[in-house]
Structures are given as C-alpha cells and as structure tokens.
Motif scaffolding. Structure first.
Motif, PDB file in Angstrom:
ATOM      1  N   ALA A 324     -17.912 -27.340  17.652  1.00 57.71           N
ATOM      2  CA  ALA A 324     -18.540 -26.505  16.615  1.00 57.71           C
ATOM      3  C   ALA A 324     -19.480 -25.517  17.276  1.00 57.71           C
ATOM      4  N   ARG A 325     -20.013 -24.619  16.447  1.00 56.61           N
ATOM      5  CA  ARG A 325     -21.055 -23.697  16.873  1.00 56.61           C
ATOM      6  C   ARG A 325     -22.389 -24.300  16.435  1.00 56.61           C
ATOM      7  N   PRO A 326     -23.187 -24.817  17.345  1.00 56.10           N
ATOM      8  CA  PRO A 326     -24.347 -25.635  16.948  1.00 56.10           C
ATOM      9  C   PRO A 326     -25.344 -24.903  16.072  1.00 56.10           C
ATOM     10  N   ASP A 327     -25.724 -23.682  16.442  1.00 56.42           N
ATOM     11  CA  ASP A 327     -26.722 -22.956  15.650  1.00 56.42           C
ATOM     12  C   ASP A 327     -26.198 -22.633  14.257  1.00 56.42           C
ATOM     13  N   ASP A 328     -24.947 -22.180  14.189  1.00 55.23           N
ATOM     14  CA  ASP A 328     -24.362 -21.870  12.883  1.00 55.23           C
ATOM     15  C   ASP A 328     -24.275 -23.114  12.006  1.00 55.23           C
ATOM     16  N   LEU A 329     -23.866 -24.233  12.602  1.00 55.75           N
ATOM     17  CA  LEU A 329     -23.748 -25.460  11.818  1.00 55.75           C
ATOM     18  C   LEU A 329     -25.109 -25.910  11.305  1.00 55.75           C
ATOM     19  N   HIS A 330     -26.118 -25.867  12.149  1.00 58.06           N
ATOM     20  CA  HIS A 330     -27.468 -26.248  11.727  1.00 58.06           C
ATOM     21  C   HIS A 330     -27.955 -25.336  10.597  1.00 58.06           C
ATOM     22  N   ARG A 331     -27.691 -24.067  10.731  1.00 58.41           N
ATOM     23  CA  ARG A 331     -28.117 -23.120   9.711  1.00 58.41           C
ATOM     24  C   ARG A 331     -27.397 -23.362   8.389  1.00 58.41           C
ATOM     25  N   GLY A 332     -26.073 -23.614   8.451  1.00 60.57           N
ATOM     26  CA  GLY A 332     -25.319 -23.843   7.224  1.00 60.57           C
ATOM     27  C   GLY A 332     -25.775 -25.083   6.488  1.00 60.57           C
ATOM     28  N   VAL A 333     -25.970 -26.203   7.217  1.00 60.01           N
ATOM     29  CA  VAL A 333     -26.431 -27.434   6.565  1.00 60.01           C
ATOM     30  C   VAL A 333     -27.846 -27.254   6.027  1.00 60.01           C
ATOM     31  N   THR A 334     -28.683 -26.544   6.766  1.00 62.26           N
ATOM     32  CA  THR A 334     -30.048 -26.290   6.291  1.00 62.26           C
ATOM     33  C   THR A 334     -30.029 -25.529   4.970  1.00 62.26           C
ATOM     34  N   ASN A 335     -29.168 -24.530   4.850  1.00 66.09           N
ATOM     35  CA  ASN A 335     -29.071 -23.791   3.580  1.00 66.09           C
ATOM     36  C   ASN A 335     -28.653 -24.706   2.438  1.00 66.09           C
ATOM     37  N   LEU A 336     -27.706 -25.613   2.703  1.00 66.62           N
ATOM     38  CA  LEU A 336     -27.249 -26.526   1.648  1.00 66.62           C
ATOM     39  C   LEU A 336     -28.369 -27.470   1.225  1.00 66.62           C
ATOM     40  N   SER A 393     -39.847 -19.905  -7.033  1.00 66.02           N
ATOM     41  CA  SER A 393     -39.525 -20.737  -5.874  1.00 66.02           C
ATOM     42  C   SER A 393     -38.059 -20.720  -5.496  1.00 66.02           C
ATOM     43  N   THR A 394     -37.229 -20.079  -6.282  1.00 65.66           N
ATOM     44  CA  THR A 394     -35.795 -20.102  -6.000  1.00 65.66           C
ATOM     45  C   THR A 394     -35.424 -19.007  -5.021  1.00 65.66           C
ATOM     46  N   GLY A 395     -34.174 -19.090  -4.560  1.00 62.10           N
ATOM     47  CA  GLY A 395     -33.688 -18.099  -3.599  1.00 62.10           C
ATOM     48  C   GLY A 395     -32.988 -16.955  -4.293  1.00 62.10           C
ATOM     49  N   PHE A 396     -32.081 -16.353  -3.542  1.00 57.96           N
ATOM     50  CA  PHE A 396     -31.435 -15.131  -4.024  1.00 57.96           C
ATOM     51  C   PHE A 396     -29.919 -15.262  -4.129  1.00 57.96           C
ATOM     52  N   GLY A 397     -29.399 -16.470  -4.118  1.00 62.82           N
ATOM     53  CA  GLY A 397     -27.963 -16.667  -4.249  1.00 62.82           C
ATOM     54  C   GLY A 397     -27.187 -16.405  -2.979  1.00 62.82           C
ATOM     55  N   LEU A 398     -27.812 -16.610  -1.813  1.00 59.25           N
ATOM     56  CA  LEU A 398     -27.145 -16.356  -0.542  1.00 59.25           C
ATOM     57  C   LEU A 398     -26.885 -17.623   0.273  1.00 59.25           C
ATOM     58  N   GLY A 399     -27.555 -18.716  -0.081  1.00 58.82           N
ATOM     59  CA  GLY A 399     -27.423 -19.930   0.731  1.00 58.82           C
ATOM     60  C   GLY A 399     -26.007 -20.464   0.777  1.00 58.82           C
ATOM     61  N   LEU A 400     -25.348 -20.592  -0.380  1.00 54.39           N
ATOM     62  CA  LEU A 400     -23.993 -21.122  -0.420  1.00 54.39           C
ATOM     63  C   LEU A 400     -23.000 -20.167   0.229  1.00 54.39           C
ATOM     64  N   SER A 401     -23.175 -18.871   0.018  1.00 54.20           N
ATOM     65  CA  SER A 401     -22.231 -17.911   0.598  1.00 54.20           C
ATOM     66  C   SER A 401     -22.343 -17.903   2.117  1.00 54.20           C
ATOM     67  N   ILE A 402     -23.551 -18.045   2.667  1.00 56.37           N
ATOM     68  CA  ILE A 402     -23.703 -18.104   4.124  1.00 56.37           C
ATOM     69  C   ILE A 402     -23.089 -19.390   4.664  1.00 56.37           C
ATOM     70  N   ALA A 403     -23.331 -20.510   3.985  1.00 55.12           N
ATOM     71  CA  ALA A 403     -22.740 -21.777   4.425  1.00 55.12           C
ATOM     72  C   ALA A 403     -21.218 -21.727   4.359  1.00 55.12           C
ATOM     73  N   ARG A 404     -20.698 -21.076   3.331  1.00 61.90           N
ATOM     74  CA  ARG A 404     -19.241 -20.959   3.224  1.00 61.90           C
ATOM     75  C   ARG A 404     -18.680 -20.110   4.355  1.00 61.90           C
TER      76      ARG A 404
END
Length: 440
Positions: A324-336, A393-404
């Motif tokens: 895997a790509r470690p930084d990308d994977l960490h970032r994706g799980v963090t967003n979720l 406190s909410t985000g902008f609707g980008l977390g799931l799209s980045i993780a995807r």
C-alpha cells in the motif's frame, strides 16, 4: 484525387485493399496452374494403370496374332506393375461393375474392343480387354479411383481462398488489436503528473492519427490540471493573508458574541480552503507502493483519536502486512474516522483479511445515511442528510470522496453500509498485493 485516398498504402483501407488484391491474384494463379496440370477439359482420360492397359490393347489389337506373345513379353518388362498377359479362351470370369476406370477405357478403345471387370472386384483388381478378334488380355489396374472431391482444381481454389482469408484475418487482427490494446493500457495508466509514457505512433495512418490525438489530449489535460493547481495555490496564498488580517482585527471586537462568531467563520473559511486544496493536490500525488503493516496503521489512528478524547477502538489482528501507500492509507482512514466521531459517540475500526482482499470497516453508532443517498455521499462537496446537517463543527463533504480516491488508487473500492441497530459502516476493500500503479 481525394477519392483515391482509400487506396493509400499507409492507411488501413489501402493495406487491406492491397492484401485482398494480392490474394485474388494468387488465387487466380493457383487455379490456372491447377487447370493446366489437371486439364479438367479431359476428365474422361483414364488413370495411369488403365491408360497403360488401353495403349497396350490398341497395340496388340493392331498387331498380327503371331507377334502378340513377343509384344506381351516386352510390355511386361516395360510395365512390370501392369501384369499384362493373354488369357486362354474360356478362362476369363467377367462380372458387372461400375468401375470409372472402365468408362474411360471404353471411350479411348473405340469400337471392336470391350473392357470388362474380372473377378474378384477389389482395388487393384484385374481388368480385361477383349480384342476385335476375340482374344482377351488382362492387366492389373493399381488403386481405386480417387474420390470426386479430391484432386480437382476447385479444391485447390478452395484451399487457396481459405489461406488468403486466414492471412487477411490474422493481419487485420494484429494491425487493429495491438494498437487498441496499447490504447486501453495507456488509458488505464493515465495520469496528469506526466509519468505515463506517450502512446507509440506506429501502424497504419489511422492508428497513428488516433495515437497523436490521444497524446495531444493527454498533454492538454496535464497542462490544464497543472494550471488549475497553480492557480488555486496562488489563490490560497493570496487568501491566507486577508484571512489572517481579519482574524487579527476580530480580536479587537469588544462584543464577545460577535467576536466568537467572526473567528469561527474565519476558521471555517481557512479549513474549507485547505480541504479543497488537499483534494486537488491528491490528484497529482503519486506515492510509492511499499509493504505496510496495516494493523499498526489502524491502531495508530485509533490511538490518535483516543488522545483527542474520542472513543475509538481497534478490532483485528495484531499484524497484517500488505502492499500500500502508507501516507495515503493513513490519510484515508483518518478521514473516515473523523466523519465517524463527528456523528457517533463510539467508533470501531475493524480489520479482516479474506483471501486476497483486505477489508477495513469503520463503524459508528450515529444516525446513519439513507440508502437513497449512499452513492451520492461519495461525491465531493456532498454532505449528509438531515441527520447529518452541517454545522460549525462539520466538514465540507470531502472526507469520503478523498478516501474513495485513495481506495481506487490502491485498486480497491469504498462502499457504505448500514449498521444494526443504527449507525453507518464505511468499508474500504484493498488487494493484499498489487502492481505499482499511478494514482487514480
């Protein structure tokens, strides 16, 4: 002259036309040669053994009776396989036969001669010829007649046509399938970072034109995306300064309520700007694929959110290695997990390995998402339904799209599922092993 462009040999049409023309010429040459050798206009000519016996009968029929024994001996020496001999009167046993050898012999012998089949009637059997004076000679005709479908010129023509069509089909398949396969591979590895090799411009003129057009399109898209990123980076840099100035000025507002609301709006503007830039830069980021301990990464994410006061558990094996790509994977799980802790009180990160697939589930006990909006929620800038309405406190609707996007870049997928009795499960499925690929 434009109408003759189809026959240009550099194009597919011209090459196919030239191959068809060459095949047609070769077919006619083969048919003509077969005609000259086989002479279908003399189809009544007897086969070789019958022809020899016919000539021998004509020779003996025109010779004196006293000369026939010497001629028979000479013919027996000249044609030993013919086995010619003079039969004694009354010793010939004749049977009815439809042997095609006899038809050809009778046409050539003429009147006064009679060709008959002697018993037994088998392939290579003896055939008798009765001379005009009643003398019977016999000879052996080797082999039976060839089948009607074998040896004719039409068979040679059919075989040649089959070969020509096969060659044409193989050439066309090779000339068209190979470039199309390279197009599909180039589209699969398409990226905007300039890392993909350009399509080779070879083959027929039409294929080269398509390759040139695709290469130019790739260059234009890469240039457009690069200009867009530079423009947004410049906008981000320019907006940070006035946002900072506004924040400093807001600190001097005496009204406590207005000051807090203004600072909150400025923080939200800064967060939105950074989130959008993060999404856009992810399109151009290409991280190397390495072996990663997925279990340690997930445990690290759970601990980080636990340190921030959230209830996040990890459920899975103590160690699980995958490419895997470690930084990308960490970032994706963090967003979720960020999305999960925003709407749920307790979050669980589950890791499961099934065959060659690695499954990461992020579960929360929040209100969940309706089935009608699950697919829509994976798009950028789309927030949840009424139960997940955006507030301060909410985000902008980008977390799931980045993780995807990160899941797709790993050759996997991201999907949303309901959790019983309530809540949401965000499932990221990744292959255990993968070839290095460009980012999605």
């Amino acid at each position: 002259m434009k109408s003759f462009g189809f026959f240009h040999l550099k194009g597919i049409g011209g090459q196919i036309a030239a191959l068809v023309l060459a095949s047609t010429v070769a077919l006619h040459l083969v048919v003509t040669t077969a005609f000259l050798i086989g002479r279908p206009d003399r189809s009544d000519a007897p086969p070789d053994g019958a022809h020899q016996l016919t000539d021998a009968a004509l020779l003996l029929g025109s010779a004196e009776a006293s000369e026939r024994p010497r001629l028979v001996a000479d013919l027996a020496r000249a044609f030993p396989r013919l086995g010619i001999e003079i039969l004694a009167p009354g010793t010939a046993s004749v049977e009815e036969s439809d042997n095609p050898h006899l038809h050809g012999m009778r046409r050539h012998l003429g009147r006064g001669y009679k060709a008959v089949q002697l018993t037994p009637s088998v392939a290579g059997s003896r055939v008798g010829v009765e001379l005009p004076d009643g003398t019977m000679i016999a000879g052996r005709v080797e082999g039976g007649p060839r089948p009607w479908f074998w040896g004719g010129p039409w068979l040679m023509a059919l075989m040649t046509a089959f070969i020509c069509v096969s060659v044409l089909g193989l050439w066309a398949a090779r000339a068209l399938a190979a470039p199309l396969s390279s197009f599909a591979k180039a589209a699969e590895n398409f990226s905007i970072d300039g890392g993909a090799e350009p399509l080779p411009e070879r083959g027929p003129e039409e294929i080269r034109s398509v390759a040139r057009a695709l290469n130019r399109m790739h260059e234009r898209i890469a240039r457009l995306m690069s200009d867009r990123t530079r423009m947004l980076a410049a906008i981000s840099h320019d907006l940070r300064t006035p946002i900072t100035r506004l924040r400093l000025r807001a600190e001097f507002i005496e009204d406590e309520g207005n000051r807090k609301r203004m600072l909150m709006d400025l923080d939200q503007m800064r967060s939105m700007l950074e989130s959008v830039l993060s999404l856009l830069r992810n399109d151009r980021k290409v991280e190397a694929v390495t072996l990663v301990d997925i279990a340690s990464t997930l445990q690290l994410v759970a601990d980080q959110f636990g340190d921030m006061g959230h209830v996040v558990h990890y459920d899975g094996p103590a160690s699980a290695t995958a490419a895997a790509r470690p930084d990308d994977l960490h970032r994706g799980v963090t967003n979720l997990v960020e999305n999960a802790v925003r709407f749920g009180a307790e979050v669980t990160i589950r890791l499961d390995i099934s065959g060659t697939t690695l499954v990461i589930d992020v579960e929360d006990d929040g209100p969940g998402i309706s089935d009608a909006r699950k697919q829509e929620m994976l798009e950028p800038f789309v927030r949840g339904d009424d139960a997940r309405t955006m507030d301060e406190s909410t985000g902008f609707g980008l977390g799931l799209s980045i993780a995807r996007a990160i899941a797709l870049a790993h050759g996997g997928e991201l999907s949303l599922h309901d959790r019983k009795p309530h809540g949401l499960i965000v499932r990221m499925q990744l292959p255990l092993w993968q070839q290095p690929r460009l980012a999605a």
